[in-house]
Structures are given as C-alpha cells and as structure tokens.
Motif scaffolding. Structure first.
Motif, mmCIF file in Angstrom:
data_model
loop_
_atom_site.group_PDB
_atom_site.id
_atom_site.type_symbol
_atom_site.label_atom_id
_atom_site.label_comp_id
_atom_site.label_asym_id
_atom_site.label_seq_id
_atom_site.Cartn_x
_atom_site.Cartn_y
_atom_site.Cartn_z
ATOM 1 N N ARG A 41 31.724 87.650 -35.592
ATOM 2 C CA ARG A 41 31.631 88.750 -36.574
ATOM 3 C C ARG A 41 32.343 88.295 -37.824
ATOM 4 N NH1 ARG A 41 34.454 93.524 -35.348
ATOM 5 N NH2 ARG A 41 33.593 94.685 -37.076
ATOM 6 N N PRO A 42 31.699 88.475 -38.999
ATOM 7 C CA PRO A 42 32.361 87.975 -40.208
ATOM 8 C C PRO A 42 33.636 88.766 -40.472
ATOM 9 C CG PRO A 42 30.414 89.268 -40.767
ATOM 10 C CD PRO A 42 30.430 89.140 -39.286
ATOM 11 N N LYS A 43 34.737 88.038 -40.725
ATOM 12 C CA LYS A 43 35.983 88.709 -41.062
ATOM 13 C C LYS A 43 35.960 89.031 -42.549
ATOM 14 C CE LYS A 43 39.123 86.672 -37.700
ATOM 15 N NZ LYS A 43 39.989 85.481 -37.601
ATOM 16 N N LEU A 44 36.707 90.060 -42.932
ATOM 17 C CA LEU A 44 36.718 90.455 -44.341
ATOM 18 C C LEU A 44 37.289 89.300 -45.177
ATOM 19 C CD1 LEU A 44 35.865 92.903 -45.887
ATOM 20 C CD2 LEU A 44 38.200 93.746 -45.816
ATOM 21 N N PHE A 45 38.456 88.820 -44.744
ATOM 22 C CA PHE A 45 39.044 87.660 -45.427
ATOM 23 C C PHE A 45 39.210 86.556 -44.405
ATOM 24 C CE2 PHE A 45 40.835 91.483 -47.454
ATOM 25 C CZ PHE A 45 40.174 91.358 -48.669
ATOM 26 N N ALA A 46 38.447 85.494 -44.567
ATOM 27 C CA ALA A 46 38.467 84.427 -43.576
ATOM 28 C C ALA A 46 39.809 83.712 -43.551
ATOM 29 C CB ALA A 46 37.354 83.435 -43.858
ATOM 30 N N ARG A 47 40.406 83.508 -44.710
ATOM 31 C CA ARG A 47 41.710 82.839 -44.753
ATOM 32 C C ARG A 47 42.686 83.697 -45.536
ATOM 33 N NH1 ARG A 47 38.423 78.405 -45.668
ATOM 34 N NH2 ARG A 47 38.806 78.498 -47.903
ATOM 35 N N GLN A 75 26.868 86.490 -57.762
ATOM 36 C CA GLN A 75 27.981 85.955 -56.958
ATOM 37 C C GLN A 75 27.501 85.599 -55.554
ATOM 38 O OE1 GLN A 75 30.615 89.234 -58.090
ATOM 39 N NE2 GLN A 75 32.244 87.697 -58.265
ATOM 40 N N LEU A 76 26.635 86.464 -54.996
ATOM 41 C CA LEU A 76 26.123 86.209 -53.650
ATOM 42 C C LEU A 76 25.278 84.943 -53.656
ATOM 43 C CD1 LEU A 76 25.211 89.831 -52.548
ATOM 44 C CD2 LEU A 76 27.058 88.398 -51.653
ATOM 45 N N ALA A 77 24.471 84.781 -54.721
ATOM 46 C CA ALA A 77 23.605 83.616 -54.815
ATOM 47 C C ALA A 77 24.435 82.339 -54.898
ATOM 48 C CB ALA A 77 22.698 83.755 -56.036
ATOM 49 N N MET A 78 25.618 82.457 -55.537
ATOM 50 C CA MET A 78 26.455 81.260 -55.674
ATOM 51 C C MET A 78 27.250 80.988 -54.413
ATOM 52 S SD MET A 78 27.520 81.012 -59.612
ATOM 53 C CE MET A 78 28.976 81.918 -59.458
ATOM 54 N N GLY A 79 27.053 81.835 -53.372
ATOM 55 C CA GLY A 79 27.634 81.525 -52.079
ATOM 56 C C GLY A 79 28.879 82.322 -51.731
ATOM 57 N N MET A 80 29.195 83.365 -52.509
ATOM 58 C CA MET A 80 30.343 84.199 -52.155
ATOM 59 C C MET A 80 29.983 85.062 -50.951
ATOM 60 S SD MET A 80 32.530 86.506 -54.694
ATOM 61 C CE MET A 80 34.105 87.164 -54.272
ATOM 62 N N ARG A 81 30.890 85.108 -49.983
ATOM 63 C CA ARG A 81 30.584 85.916 -48.809
ATOM 64 C C ARG A 81 30.600 87.392 -49.184
ATOM 65 N NH1 ARG A 81 33.675 86.523 -45.252
ATOM 66 N NH2 ARG A 81 35.555 85.634 -46.143
ATOM 67 N N ARG A 82 29.695 88.163 -48.521
ATOM 68 C CA ARG A 82 29.622 89.600 -48.829
ATOM 69 C C ARG A 82 30.947 90.292 -48.532
ATOM 70 N NH1 ARG A 82 24.282 91.621 -49.626
ATOM 71 N NH2 ARG A 82 22.775 90.067 -48.991
#
Lengths: 251, 414
Positions: free
Chosen positions: B3-9, B311-318
């Motif tokens: 599950r994607p975490k809100l903040f990965a690091r 931003q999403l297109a440039m690869g920022m996680r949702r």
C-alpha cells in the motif's frame, strides 16, 4: 285551557319563589349584621395563634367606630407591649414604641395577610364590608355547622367593593345567634380563610360570638380569639381617631 | 504490491512542508482570503460565545454570588417561604469547622426578613439582612460602599443606593423600621443611616437594607438565630454543585445545604434556553463559513488541476502531492486560527475593560429581571481553543475536495 292555567300558576310560583329566596337571603344577613356593623365600641381581646413550631399569645385593646375607624393597642406579650395601629378611613398608621415615632403605613401592608402573626386579618378585627349591603346573594339551603342549624348563603361582592375574596360563603344561624361560619374564597385557590364562631354570649346587652376561630391553609393553621370585655361607646366619632391619639394612648 | 505510504521517507515530509510553504506564497491573494475567512469566523465565534457566557457569569455572580449565596445552609423548612420563623440556632463551632474546609472560600451567617422603612411621610418596603462583622469586613461589601462608612456604632443601617434616593435620606439621617418579627412578634426600631451601597443590581438597590447581625436579631426578636449561612465554595462554575458534598462533611441538625441551582431553577432555565439559542446562531455561522471555505477549496483545486497533472506526469507520487496540499491547508487554517484567537482575545479584553452597555427598553427589561444592563465578556481561554479547534476541523474537512482532485487528476491530458 286548564293546562295553560296550570302552567301559568307554576310559572308565577317559580318566579315568586326565587324572589322570595333572594329577599330571604338578604334579610337573613341584614338581621345577623344588625348589631355588628356601624357600632362604636371598646373591647379587650386575647388571641392565640397555633403554629407547627410555636404558640403565640397576644393581648390587645381596641376602639372602633364602624369598620373604617379603629385604634388597636397591644398590651401583651411584654416585648410587643405598646405597639399600636390606627386606621382612619383610608389612612393607616403605626406607633413603634422602640422608636417613639408614628409611621404612616401603605394600606396594603397590614390589610393583606395575617395580623401580627395570627390567622386573622386586620379586616377581620375591624369588621369587613357589609355582607347584606355590599354583596349579591345566592341561597344554598340549610346545613348544620358547629352543631347549629344554619342558612347557607353565598355572597358575591358587588362591583367596586374592596374585598380580598372573590366570594364569601356565610352560614347564618336559623335562630338569633347570627353568623356561625364565614368562608372567604378565591376563584383561583379555593378557601383562603375561614372564621368560626364557637361560643356566644351577651355583652353590654348585645348577643355576639365571644370565642372565634380563624383558620388558614385549609385548617392547617388556626388562631383562637376570645373577646374578654366589650362596651358600647356611642360617643366615639371619626374625629377621635387621630395620629395624636395613637401616640398618646398608653397600653 | 505494498500500500503506498503517504511519505515514503522521512525526508519526504520535509519536502512536502517546503513545497506547501512555497505553494502558499505562490498565490498570496488566495492564501490571504482563505486565512482571513478562517480568522474572521473564529473572531466572531469567540466574541459571540465570550459575551454569552460572560453574561451568564455576570447574572450568576450579581444575583447569586453576592446576595443569596452559591450555597445556603438553612432549616429544611426555610425554603421556599424564606420565613424568619424557620431560623437556625447559632452554632459557632460548626461554623468554624465549615470555614476550615479547603473547599469553602467563605461562610457567613445571616438573618433576614421583610420590613417597612419610613422617614417622615415617605416609606418603602425593604428586605433587611443582618450580616456578621466578618462579612462586613470582606472586600465584597467594602468595595460596594457608595457613600458613608462601614465604621459605625450599633443601630446603623446601610441602604441600597436607590432605596436611599427613594426615601431621600443621607448618611446621618434616622429612619423608623417596622415589620413582622420572629414567631409573630412585632419588629420595630429606629436606625441611623451609616452608608449607601452600590449592589450592581437595580432591583437589589431598590429594596436592600443591610444591618449588623446583632442589630437585626434585636430588631426581629430572633436572638441567637440565623436565617441561613451563606457559603461561597472554591468551585463556582455554573455546572458545579458542591452542596451535597459539603452537606455530608458538615452536617447540622435540622438543616440542609442548598445550591443556587436548586433554589433558583428559573435562572438555570433562562441560561439553558439562551445558550441553546446561541449555539444555533454559531451553527449557522459555521455552516456559512464552511460552505465559503469549501468554495475556496473547489476554486483552488480547479485552478491547480494543470499543475497537479504536470507534477504527476513528472513522476511525483500522488500520496506526496496530496500530503503537500493537506499540509498547505493545515498551515493555512492554523495561521487563520492563530490570528483569529489573537484578534478575538484583544477584542474580548477591550470589551472587558469597556463593557457593552444596553440602553432603552432592552436595558429596562434586563434591569427588571434583576441585573445591571451590561454585557461583560467571559475571559475563559477554553472558548477560544474550542472554537479554534472547530474551525480547523471544518477547514480540513473542506480540504477533502482538493485531495479528491489530486487522486482523480490524470497525468495525461485527454
């Protein structure tokens, strides 16, 4: 034809009957009040008020002229001795011995509620408005009260008569003893106060109740009043009842 | 797949905060409008509520605190007739023990009744209250003196300001008092006016006569008796009732402890009815503000749809993008709340210094009910924080719209 005559007779009887009753009630009251209203007198009274926590004894002397002029002097108990009240028509005064001054009272103060911690009101002591003259009457038959057969009459004050009660029910002795019980009633809360004449005697030539009981709160509180002395004082006039007289009359 | 975490690091949180700050700065006008809406709403809520609660406090402290007392110890038959005949026998030992209770701020015995005061041909009905020397020394009474002095010999009386005006007496004048005494005796005395009192309640000022306890006992014939003992507890909030506790700790024969809430249910009812009205107004205010904020948020989301897509297109996680937007709104609402609290507090302090005074018919009506027609605010901090919390929550709820937009925006413009 015969039928009509009969009906007419019944109708005439009915009308005259009610008229007779109405006159009777007024006459009965007028007879009962004949001696009490309008007389000038001096009397000595004692009162005993019974309360849940104490019994209070009060001794007093009064002079009155009708029911609008009166001087009341307290002669006992010791702490209250010398306290006096004067009513001269619509004015009320009191003399406070500890201050040595005459104080004018608002009329409502002593008229309302019990007089000096008893169940009697000042109106009771001075004599209220005339039941015969100032009230309209409704005859309710006979009833035995305090062992005496009485006429029961409901009296409703005529407009403009200053009476605290909305109605007074009077039980008047069928003989010559006068009223035996008066019940002062309010439309809202029923009986406010009741006066019972318990003993009658002849005093200075007048046959009158000499032991009276005043009850309030539906009989939970009562005060017994005994008339110890009564003298007619025909010489008293309204001019006699002055604040100076109040100040000077010692107990 | 995790599950994607809100903040990965950990560092992503820092990034999100930094981005949020910059985003707020990018469209200053929008940020300012949103922040101002929040702080205005809070400002009004704080003033409204402070005034309302303050007025209750004012009512209770003038009507209850000073005169009839937060808690009364009286004969079980004394209320509601307040008849002098149902008095208590003096018990100094019991009183001393009650006074030593840490929950009790003060306890003063009193005797009171009704009498007629008369000067020449002027007269007025007054409630006379005999107070103990200790009570007369308390700052409550000392500060209320309008004229005259508390230092005075036996037979002195202090009248409510308006009663003295009505009788046209000044300190040094004498008056005659009569009334019904203890158990049907006659109360009568001559008193000298020692001073007049400012009681903060027009009704009380029109009918109060204060005496020394001994003079009052002598006047009424109730020697060695108290009508009641007026107890001021340490805890005096409107919804506090320490009377049962105190009664259990300090029993007195034939007496009971009654709180003002029990003795004056009509005051509590007035407060409860009024507070409900106040809550309805606040609810309407919040609904209006809430929809206003929602509108701002929808506008924000639509304006930034392209930016989000980019931003999403440039690869920022949702998750990170959503977190950034959420932090933006959070910062905005906190800043709005802080300025709102500040402004509200300043306004409340000004209102406390210069209370609003009612006039005309409203003032007359309020004075008739028994308290001075001023609206002093409550200084309770909890009002500010409660409403700040509410408005922050409303703002965060409105932020659900831009967050939804973040998750629905496609990186590819179709």
């Amino acid at each position: 034809m015969k039928n009509t005559a009969l009906r007419l007779l019944v109708l005439v009887l009915l009308i005259s009957g009610t008229k007779l009753m109405g006159q009777n009630a007024g006459e009965i009251l007028a007879k009962a009040e004949k001696n009490a209203i309008g007389a000038s007198s001096y009397s000595e009274l004692s009162m005993t008020a019974k309360r849940a926590r104490y019994t209070r004894e009060l001794e007093l002397k009064t002079w009155n002229h009708g029911n609008k002029y009166a001087l009341i002097v307290i002669t006992g108990p010791e702490r209250d001795r010398g306290t006096r009240y004067l009513r001269a028509d619509k004015q009320m005064y009191s003399y406070v011995p500890r201050s040595g001054k005459v104080v004018k009272l608002p009329q409502s103060m002593l008229m309302a509620g019990g007089f000096m911690g008893t169940d009697a009101s000042l109106d009771n002591l001075l004599g209220q408005a005339s039941l015969a003259k100032d009230f309209s009457h409704q005859y309710l038959g006979t009833e035995t009260v305090n062992g005496l057969l009485c006429h029961k009459i409901k009296c409703i004050p005529k407009p403009g008569i200053p009476v605290a009660a909305d109605a007074v029910v009077a039980w008047v002795h069928t003989g010559d003893k006068g009223w035996v019980r008066l019940s002062f009633q309010s439309n809202r809360s029923g009986e406010i106060q009741r006066m019972d004449a318990l003993e009658f005697a002849r005093m200075d030539g007048i046959y009158m109740p000499v032991r009276l009981q005043f009850s309030t709160l539906g009989g939970k509180q009562s005060t017994l009043m005994t008339i110890k002395n009564y003298k007619r004082q025909p010489q008293l006039s309204p001019a006699w009842f002055t604040p100076e007289r109040l100040e000077q009359t010692e107990p | 797949m995790n599950r994607p975490k809100l903040f990965a690091r950990q560092s992503e949180l820092g990034l999100a905060v930094r981005l949020a700050f910059r985003n707020l700065g990018r469209n200053r006008r929008r940020s300012l409008i949103t922040g101002a809406a929040i702080s205005f709403a809070l400002f009004f809520a704080i003033i409204l509520r402070s005034l309302q609660l303050g007025v209750y406090g004012h009512m209770v402290s003038t009507v209850v605190g000073s005169m009839s007392g937060y808690v009364q110890v009286s004969d079980t038959a004394y209320w509601p007739s307040q008849n002098l005949d149902y008095s208590l026998y003096e018990d100094q030992q019991w009183l001393e023990k009650l006074r030593q209770d840490p929950e009790v701020a003060s306890a003063y015995p009193r005797i009171q009744g009704i009498g007629l005061l008369s000067v020449v041909d002027r007269s007025g009905v007054a409630q006379w209250i005999g107070i103990s020397p200790e009570e007369a020394q308390s700052s409550l009474w000392q500060t209320r003196l309008a004229s005259g002095s508390w230092e005075s010999g036996p037979g002195s009386v202090w009248l409510g300001k308006r009663l003295a005006e009505q009788l046209q007496v000044e300190p040094g004048d004498s008056l005659v008092a009569i009334g019904q005494g203890f158990q049907g005796s006659v109360a009568g005395a001559s008193w000298i006016l020692a001073g007049t009192l400012h009681l903060g309640n027009p009704e009380l000022e029109k009918r109060s006569a204060i005496l020394k306890l001994e003079d009052a006992q002598d006047f009424s014939g109730a020697y060695g008796m108290w009508s009641y003992v007026q107890v001021t507890p340490q805890r005096r909030d409107i919804n506090q009732d320490p009377s049962a506790e105190l009664g259990a700790r300090h029993p007195l024969d034939g007496a009971h402890f009654l709180s003002w809430q029990t003795r004056m249910p009509e005051l509590i009812q007035t407060i409860e009815a009024d507070t409900t009205g106040g809550r309805v107004i606040l609810f309407i205010l919040y609904v209006v503000i809430g929809f206003g904020l929602l509108g701002t948020m929808i506008m924000l989301a639509n304006e930034r749809r392209r930016e989000f897509a980019m931003q999403l297109a440039m690869g920022m996680r949702r998750g990170l993008l959503a977190g950034t937007v959420f932090i933006e709104v959070l910062l905005l609402s906190l800043a709005g709340a802080a300025t709102g609290i500040l402004a509200g507090r300043i306004a409340v302090l000004i209102l406390e210094r210069y209370p609003l005074r009612l006039w005309g018919d409203v003032a007359a009506a309020i004075e008739q009910q028994g308290w001075e027609a001023i609206l002093p605010p409550s200084l309770d901090w909890s009002i500010s924080f409660t409403h700040a919390g509410i408005i922050v929550l409303i703002t965060l709820a409105a932020a659900a719209w831009p967050l939804r937009t973040v998750f629905k925006t496609s990186p590819v413009h179709r």
